[in-house]
Design a protein around this motif. Structure first.
Motif, mmCIF file in Angstrom:
data_model
loop_
_atom_site.group_PDB
_atom_site.id
_atom_site.type_symbol
_atom_site.label_atom_id
_atom_site.label_comp_id
_atom_site.label_asym_id
_atom_site.label_seq_id
_atom_site.Cartn_x
_atom_site.Cartn_y
_atom_site.Cartn_z
ATOM 1 N N GLY A 147 24.153 7.906 -35.534
ATOM 2 C CA GLY A 147 24.683 9.262 -35.580
ATOM 3 C C GLY A 147 25.610 9.625 -34.446
ATOM 4 O O GLY A 147 26.207 10.714 -34.458
ATOM 5 N N PHE A 148 25.757 8.767 -33.452
ATOM 6 C CA PHE A 148 26.639 9.038 -32.324
ATOM 7 C C PHE A 148 27.943 8.254 -32.465
ATOM 8 O O PHE A 148 28.009 7.265 -33.194
ATOM 9 C CB PHE A 148 25.942 8.663 -31.000
ATOM 10 C CG PHE A 148 24.795 9.561 -30.646
ATOM 11 C CD1 PHE A 148 25.021 10.766 -29.996
ATOM 12 C CD2 PHE A 148 23.494 9.203 -30.981
ATOM 13 C CE1 PHE A 148 23.964 11.607 -29.677
ATOM 14 C CE2 PHE A 148 22.434 10.037 -30.660
ATOM 15 C CZ PHE A 148 22.660 11.244 -30.003
ATOM 16 N N PRO A 149 28.990 8.674 -31.769
ATOM 17 C CA PRO A 149 30.275 7.962 -31.895
ATOM 18 C C PRO A 149 30.189 6.484 -31.532
ATOM 19 O O PRO A 149 30.927 5.664 -32.063
ATOM 20 C CB PRO A 149 31.195 8.721 -30.916
ATOM 21 C CG PRO A 149 30.601 10.079 -30.832
ATOM 22 C CD PRO A 149 29.111 9.894 -30.941
ATOM 23 N N GLU A 150 29.274 6.141 -30.622
ATOM 24 C CA GLU A 150 29.151 4.737 -30.211
ATOM 25 C C GLU A 150 28.121 3.976 -31.048
ATOM 26 O O GLU A 150 27.658 2.897 -30.663
ATOM 27 C CB GLU A 150 28.781 4.650 -28.726
ATOM 28 C CG GLU A 150 27.425 5.228 -28.374
ATOM 29 C CD GLU A 150 27.473 6.710 -28.031
ATOM 30 O OE1 GLU A 150 26.600 7.158 -27.284
ATOM 31 O OE2 GLU A 150 28.406 7.406 -28.490
ATOM 32 N N GLU A 151 27.768 4.516 -32.227
ATOM 33 C CA GLU A 151 26.808 3.825 -33.094
ATOM 34 C C GLU A 151 27.273 2.401 -33.385
ATOM 35 O O GLU A 151 28.473 2.135 -33.549
ATOM 36 C CB GLU A 151 26.670 4.580 -34.423
ATOM 37 C CG GLU A 151 25.648 3.970 -35.375
ATOM 38 C CD GLU A 151 25.459 4.795 -36.638
ATOM 39 O OE1 GLU A 151 24.596 4.429 -37.447
ATOM 40 O OE2 GLU A 151 26.187 5.803 -36.803
ATOM 41 N N MET A 152 26.315 1.479 -33.444
ATOM 42 C CA MET A 152 26.659 0.086 -33.698
ATOM 43 C C MET A 152 25.617 -0.586 -34.580
ATOM 44 O O MET A 152 24.477 -0.126 -34.669
ATOM 45 C CB MET A 152 26.791 -0.685 -32.382
ATOM 46 C CG MET A 152 25.505 -0.783 -31.583
ATOM 47 S SD MET A 152 25.693 -1.697 -30.028
ATOM 48 C CE MET A 152 25.990 -3.340 -30.628
ATOM 49 N N ALA A 153 26.049 -1.640 -35.238
ATOM 50 C CA ALA A 153 25.158 -2.457 -36.056
ATOM 51 C C ALA A 153 25.378 -3.915 -35.693
ATOM 52 O O ALA A 153 26.517 -4.359 -35.534
ATOM 53 C CB ALA A 153 25.427 -2.235 -37.543
ATOM 54 N N VAL A 154 24.292 -4.665 -35.560
ATOM 55 C CA VAL A 154 24.348 -6.082 -35.218
ATOM 56 C C VAL A 154 23.581 -6.876 -36.280
ATOM 57 O O VAL A 154 22.438 -6.552 -36.591
ATOM 58 C CB VAL A 154 23.744 -6.357 -33.834
ATOM 59 C CG1 VAL A 154 23.723 -7.854 -33.540
ATOM 60 C CG2 VAL A 154 24.517 -5.611 -32.756
ATOM 61 N N GLN A 155 24.211 -7.863 -36.823
ATOM 62 C CA GLN A 155 23.580 -8.736 -37.814
ATOM 63 C C GLN A 155 23.781 -10.176 -37.371
ATOM 64 O O GLN A 155 24.921 -10.634 -37.201
ATOM 65 C CB GLN A 155 24.211 -8.537 -39.199
ATOM 66 C CG GLN A 155 23.616 -9.403 -40.291
ATOM 67 C CD GLN A 155 22.262 -8.910 -40.749
ATOM 68 O OE1 GLN A 155 22.080 -7.717 -40.983
ATOM 69 N NE2 GLN A 155 21.315 -9.816 -40.869
ATOM 70 N N GLU A 156 22.703 -10.898 -37.168
ATOM 71 C CA GLU A 156 22.784 -12.266 -36.677
ATOM 72 C C GLU A 156 22.710 -13.265 -37.835
ATOM 73 O O GLU A 156 21.830 -13.165 -38.697
ATOM 74 C CB GLU A 156 21.635 -12.555 -35.695
ATOM 75 C CG GLU A 156 21.653 -11.694 -34.444
ATOM 76 C CD GLU A 156 22.771 -12.056 -33.491
ATOM 77 O OE1 GLU A 156 23.388 -13.115 -33.679
ATOM 78 O OE2 GLU A 156 23.029 -11.276 -32.555
ATOM 79 N N ALA A 157 23.618 -14.223 -37.857
ATOM 80 C CA ALA A 157 23.539 -15.334 -38.796
ATOM 81 C C ALA A 157 22.686 -16.432 -38.167
ATOM 82 O O ALA A 157 22.816 -16.723 -36.974
ATOM 83 C CB ALA A 157 24.932 -15.868 -39.117
#
Length: 364
Positions: free
Chosen positions: A145-155
């Protein structure tokens, strides 16, 4: 008489309409071939999720672990997010039962024309790594919900995981056209794909009679459209195999008629067989769904069970109905219902040969 115990999961939408024709064909083949099938049906589905909050019970895998195979219809509903239905049913089965090979045969047959102008026959198989790779569970979301929101997906690529699926592809090629194409992207993905390439090269050395090459996924997708007849066995990671198998199915007439097998080649756990068309809520309940993918998946299941003659008979009956052309479901330009198409396939099944049937096992 051999009796096979099959876990049947019709699922959602047209899954409930295409599974009964497959069971009818299986029973007819059993009567002709001297074997029988016992079905245990499970209501695991999005409808169950909406009623109970779970796609299947917590001990669901225990209920089906002792079956000889699993036959799945389709899973998905507009009211349930896809990641909920997938991670609540299909992925737990695939991973819990070590179904690390997703096998997707693609063949252009008379009566089911390709949308492409083909210069040579198309008969290929996509072997997709099915339990690790890009579809891992490792990762997360931060600062929602914040401007610096991030998502990380590891292969995640393990030597054991890559080795076993590549070995399967090379073993399969030995029984077919003798050539493997490995899908990669090692010019852009700096760690996992060079590792994949290294393992493929190492394993290929153990199969001197099988030719092979590697292709970057973008070029491979283009070549698959331009010259699909050049390919025999294609092996790819979970993501690459997923994309390529649907592309190849479209070349052969559409994913609506495509079958799939989720295999545990060591047979320590049951394997699962399913059409790949999805639940198709737009036509569900109308009785017009094409059962071809379900029937072909049932033929793959018979092959896995060791009933190679019955499997071949069902595939030949499907091809005969398509070639004759008078019975077609609406997606193929006809007016036949699901039941009418399936009945035509059952009617086209050949009489049993007088010679004793073979019990040779095959995963083709």
């Amino acid at each position: 008489m051999t009796t096979y115990r099959i876990a049947v999961i019709p699922g959602d939408g047209i899954g409930n309409e295409v599974i009964p024709p497959a069971l009818k064909a299986l029973d007819a083949l059993g009567r002709r071939g001297g074997f029988s099938l016992a079905y245990d049906e499970f209501d695991w589905s999005c409808a169950r999720y909406e009623a109970t909050g779970a796609m299947m019970p917590p001990d669901g895998l225990d209920h089906i672990a002792g079956h000889d195979a699993i036959l799945l219809g389709a899973v998905g509903s507009p009211g349930v997010p896809d990641h909920v239905s997938l991670w609540g049913l299909l992925i737990p089965i695939r991973r819990g039962f070590r179904q690390y090979v997703n096998l997707r045969p693609v063949k252009v047959v008379p009566g089911l024309p390709s949308p492409l102008r083909l210069s040579s026959p198309v008969d290929l198989v996509v072997v997709r790594e099915n339990v690790e790779g890009e579809y891992s569970e490792i990762g997360g979301r931060l600062n929602r919900g914040f401007p610096e929101e991030m998502a990380v997906q590891e292969a995640v690529f393990t030597r054991a995981g890559v080795t076993r699926v590549v070995d399967y592809a090379f073993e399969l090629a030995r029984t077919r056209g003798g050539h493997v194409t490995s899908a990669t992207k090692s010019n852009g993905i700096v760690h996992t794909m060079p590792f994949w390439d290294e393992v493929v090269r190492e394993r290929a050395a153990r199969f001197p009679g099988v030719g092979w090459r590697q292709e970057h996924i973008d070029a491979l997708a283009a070549k698959l459209v331009l010259r699909p007849g050049d390919f025999d066995v294609i092996v790819g990671s979970n993501l690459f195999g997923d994309v390529l198998s649907d592309l190849a199915a479209a070349i052969a007439g559409g994913i609506g008629v495509a079958p799939a097998a989720n295999l545990n080649p060591e047979r320590r756990f049951p394997s699962m067989f399913e059409p790949v068309h999805g639940s198709a809520p737009d036509i569900a309940g109308k009785g017009v769904a094409n059962p071809l993918g379900s029937l072909w998946s049932a033929a793959m299941m018979l092959d896995h069970l060791g009933e190679a003659e019955a499997s071949a008979a069902l595939r030949h009956a499907i091809e005969a109905v398509l070639a004759e052309g008078s019975v077609r479901t609406p997606d193929l330009g006809g007016t036949a219902s699901t039941t009418e198409f399936a009945d035509a396939v059952v009617a086209a099944l050949p009489s049993p040969a007088p010679a004793a049937r073979s019990n040779a096992r095959s995963d083709q």
